[in-house]
Write a protein that holds these residues in place. Structure first.
Motif, PDB file in Angstrom:
ATOM      1  N   ALA A 147       0.853  -1.183   0.000  1.00 27.01           N
ATOM      2  CA  ALA A 147       0.000   0.000   0.000  1.00 27.01           C
ATOM      3  C   ALA A 147       0.891   1.236   0.000  1.00 27.01           C
ATOM      4  CB  ALA A 147      -0.925   0.009   1.201  1.00 27.01           C
ATOM      5  N   PHE A 148       0.654   2.120  -0.936  1.00 27.65           N
ATOM      6  CA  PHE A 148       1.329   3.415  -0.976  1.00 27.65           C
ATOM      7  C   PHE A 148       0.495   4.361  -0.120  1.00 27.65           C
ATOM      8  CE2 PHE A 148       2.185   1.170  -4.930  1.00 27.65           C
ATOM      9  CZ  PHE A 148       3.571   1.211  -5.000  1.00 27.65           C
ATOM     10  N   VAL A 149       1.043   4.764   1.029  1.00 25.23           N
ATOM     11  CA  VAL A 149       0.214   5.395   2.062  1.00 25.23           C
ATOM     12  C   VAL A 149       0.488   6.880   2.259  1.00 25.23           C
ATOM     13  CG1 VAL A 149      -0.152   3.229   3.294  1.00 25.23           C
ATOM     14  CG2 VAL A 149       1.823   4.651   3.887  1.00 25.23           C
ATOM     15  N   GLY A 150       1.378   7.465   1.473  1.00 29.14           N
ATOM     16  CA  GLY A 150       1.626   8.898   1.594  1.00 29.14           C
ATOM     17  C   GLY A 150       2.018   9.287   3.002  1.00 29.14           C
ATOM     18  N   ASP A 151       1.302  10.276   3.558  1.00 35.11           N
ATOM     19  CA  ASP A 151       1.590  10.745   4.913  1.00 35.11           C
ATOM     20  C   ASP A 151       0.511  10.327   5.910  1.00 35.11           C
ATOM     21  OD1 ASP A 151       3.691  11.931   3.638  1.00 35.11           O
ATOM     22  OD2 ASP A 151       3.134  13.995   4.109  1.00 35.11           O
ATOM     23  N   THR A 152      -0.358   9.404   5.512  1.00 40.45           N
ATOM     24  CA  THR A 152      -1.373   8.941   6.450  1.00 40.45           C
ATOM     25  C   THR A 152      -0.730   8.209   7.613  1.00 40.45           C
ATOM     26  OG1 THR A 152      -3.057   8.774   4.720  1.00 40.45           O
ATOM     27  CG2 THR A 152      -3.425   7.498   6.714  1.00 40.45           C
ATOM     28  N   ILE A 153       0.257   7.370   7.323  1.00 38.18           N
ATOM     29  CA  ILE A 153       0.951   6.617   8.367  1.00 38.18           C
ATOM     30  C   ILE A 153       2.410   6.477   7.968  1.00 38.18           C
ATOM     31  CG2 ILE A 153       0.385   4.369   7.352  1.00 38.18           C
ATOM     32  CD1 ILE A 153       0.068   3.281  10.234  1.00 38.18           C
ATOM     33  N   ILE A 179      -6.401   1.122   7.136  1.00 34.77           N
ATOM     34  CA  ILE A 179      -5.046   0.611   6.909  1.00 34.77           C
ATOM     35  C   ILE A 179      -4.748  -0.605   7.763  1.00 34.77           C
ATOM     36  CG2 ILE A 179      -2.574   1.153   7.066  1.00 34.77           C
ATOM     37  CD1 ILE A 179      -3.254   4.015   6.292  1.00 34.77           C
ATOM     38  N   LEU A 180      -5.002  -0.509   9.054  1.00 37.95           N
ATOM     39  CA  LEU A 180      -4.631  -1.606   9.948  1.00 37.95           C
ATOM     40  C   LEU A 180      -5.613  -2.764   9.906  1.00 37.95           C
ATOM     41  CD1 LEU A 180      -3.164   0.358  12.982  1.00 37.95           C
ATOM     42  CD2 LEU A 180      -2.033  -0.503  10.923  1.00 37.95           C
ATOM     43  N   THR A 181      -6.621  -2.665   9.053  1.00 43.37           N
ATOM     44  CA  THR A 181      -7.482  -3.816   8.762  1.00 43.37           C
ATOM     45  C   THR A 181      -7.036  -4.561   7.506  1.00 43.37           C
ATOM     46  OG1 THR A 181      -8.987  -2.333   7.584  1.00 43.37           O
ATOM     47  CG2 THR A 181      -9.515  -2.832   9.886  1.00 43.37           C
ATOM     48  N   LEU A 182      -6.022  -4.042   6.810  1.00 44.16           N
ATOM     49  CA  LEU A 182      -5.430  -4.773   5.697  1.00 44.16           C
ATOM     50  C   LEU A 182      -4.668  -5.980   6.237  1.00 44.16           C
ATOM     51  CD1 LEU A 182      -4.044  -1.762   3.600  1.00 44.16           C
ATOM     52  CD2 LEU A 182      -6.147  -3.063   3.182  1.00 44.16           C
ATOM     53  N   PRO A 183      -4.362  -6.969   5.410  1.00 40.27           N
ATOM     54  CA  PRO A 183      -3.613  -8.133   5.893  1.00 40.27           C
ATOM     55  C   PRO A 183      -2.307  -7.730   6.582  1.00 40.27           C
ATOM     56  CG  PRO A 183      -4.490  -8.555   3.705  1.00 40.27           C
ATOM     57  CD  PRO A 183      -4.756  -7.105   3.992  1.00 40.27           C
ATOM     58  N   ASP A 184      -1.953  -8.458   7.639  1.00 41.36           N
ATOM     59  CA  ASP A 184      -0.776  -8.129   8.441  1.00 41.36           C
ATOM     60  C   ASP A 184       0.499  -8.011   7.615  1.00 41.36           C
ATOM     61  OD1 ASP A 184      -2.232  -8.000  10.750  1.00 41.36           O
ATOM     62  OD2 ASP A 184      -1.443  -9.840  11.642  1.00 41.36           O
ATOM     63  N   THR A 197       5.169  -2.507   8.045  1.00 43.11           N
ATOM     64  CA  THR A 197       4.088  -3.435   7.724  1.00 43.11           C
ATOM     65  C   THR A 197       2.887  -3.155   8.607  1.00 43.11           C
ATOM     66  OG1 THR A 197       4.788  -5.112   9.319  1.00 43.11           O
ATOM     67  CG2 THR A 197       5.737  -5.250   7.095  1.00 43.11           C
ATOM     68  N   VAL A 198       1.741  -3.649   8.196  1.00 40.81           N
ATOM     69  CA  VAL A 198       0.546  -3.534   9.022  1.00 40.81           C
ATOM     70  C   VAL A 198       0.776  -4.199  10.368  1.00 40.81           C
ATOM     71  CG1 VAL A 198      -1.839  -4.317   9.250  1.00 40.81           C
ATOM     72  CG2 VAL A 198      -1.061  -3.293   7.105  1.00 40.81           C
ATOM     73  N   ALA A 199       1.383  -5.384  10.368  1.00 40.20           N
ATOM     74  CA  ALA A 199       1.622  -6.102  11.630  1.00 40.20           C
ATOM     75  C   ALA A 199       2.478  -5.281  12.581  1.00 40.20           C
ATOM     76  CB  ALA A 199       2.284  -7.448  11.348  1.00 40.20           C
ATOM     77  N   ALA A 200       3.519  -4.654  12.059  1.00 36.86           N
ATOM     78  CA  ALA A 200       4.404  -3.859  12.919  1.00 36.86           C
ATOM     79  C   ALA A 200       3.669  -2.664  13.497  1.00 36.86           C
ATOM     80  CB  ALA A 200       5.629  -3.401  12.132  1.00 36.86           C
ATOM     81  N   GLU A 201       2.863  -2.006  12.684  1.00 38.23           N
ATOM     82  CA  GLU A 201       2.197  -0.789  13.164  1.00 38.23           C
ATOM     83  C   GLU A 201       1.082  -1.085  14.153  1.00 38.23           C
ATOM     84  OE1 GLU A 201       3.686   2.053  12.727  1.00 38.23           O
ATOM     85  OE2 GLU A 201       5.086   0.784  11.629  1.00 38.23           O
ATOM     86  N   LYS A 202       0.561  -2.298  14.151  1.00 41.33           N
ATOM     87  CA  LYS A 202      -0.445  -2.676  15.144  1.00 41.33           C
ATOM     88  C   LYS A 202       0.145  -2.748  16.551  1.00 41.33           C
ATOM     89  CE  LYS A 202      -3.741  -5.343  12.381  1.00 41.33           C
ATOM     90  NZ  LYS A 202      -4.275  -6.715  12.114  1.00 41.33           N
ATOM     91  N   THR A 203       1.460  -2.850  16.655  1.00 34.69           N
ATOM     92  CA  THR A 203       2.098  -2.973  17.968  1.00 34.69           C
ATOM     93  C   THR A 203       2.477  -1.628  18.570  1.00 34.69           C
ATOM     94  OG1 THR A 203       4.379  -3.098  17.110  1.00 34.69           O
ATOM     95  CG2 THR A 203       3.107  -5.150  17.171  1.00 34.69           C
TER      96      THR A 203
END
Length: 208
Positions: A147-153, A179-184, A197-203
């Protein structure tokens, strides 16, 4: 193929080429500065850029758009609220630069899938993620888990919310729901930090 290009404008920014290996056609995401550098890459690698995609309308993400569009004659796409940033140098913050930036020919879209003309199987999904700006969006590929997320995260952080159209509560809602509901395993490619990654940012503490 994903090719990161670090651009040195008033603020350094990550721009990305997302290219179909079968056809060498693709998208250019957030060309914030150094149009000549980007055009040289396109020429040397024989890329055909079909569309420029913007994650939001701040000057450091749109600074090379006009020159590239004049040279390549291709569409520029941004989220449906992007018109205000495209047309207003106060909202896109270029009013603070020596040269204000106004985009004259942009296509503003609702959430949608954006396809390559030559290969409809190569696509990105635009997902609105307001909060850093009202026109924030990410571009997601389920096939490539990116995911290309710009400055959102960012890696271990998120975009500032104290500029025109910013709202921290809305931004956190976008991050958590979009974003954090996308696959880990989804790799998050931002405008100003290294990948995460999504998994890393969930922590992260700020998320919990």
């Amino acid at each position: 193929m994903i090719l990161l290009t670090e651009l040195q404008g008033f603020i350094p920014v990550n721009s990305y080429f997302y290219i179909d290996d079968e056809t060498n056609h693709g998208f250019l995401i957030d060309p914030g500065a150094e149009a000549s550098k980007l055009l040289k890459i396109i020429d040397e690698k024989n890329f055909t850029i079909e569309k420029i995609l913007l994650t939001h309308g701040h000057f450091d993400h749109i600074g090379a758009v006009n020159e590239l569009q004049n040279e390549l004659n291709i569409p520029v796409c941004m989220q449906k609220n992007g018109k205000l940033y495209a047309k207003n140098s106060d909202w896109n913050c270029s009013i603070y630069l020596d040269a204000e930036i106004i985009l004259k020919n942009v296509t503003c879209l609702d959430d949608c899938e954006i396809f390559l003309n030559v290969n409809p199987n190569f696509k990105l999904q635009m997902i609105s993620t307001p909060g850093h700006t009202t026109d924030g969006a990410i571009y997601y590929s389920a096939k490539d888990n990116i995911a290309f997320v710009g400055d959102t995260i960012f890696k271990a952080s998120y975009g500032r919310t104290n500029l025109q159209g910013g709202n921290e509560e809305i931004l956190f809602d976008s991050i958590k729901r979009k974003i954090l509901t996308l696959p880990d395993e989804t790799i998050l490619l931002s405008g100003h930090t290294e990948p995460t990654t999504v998994a890393a940012e969930k922590t992260r503490v700020w998320y919990n």
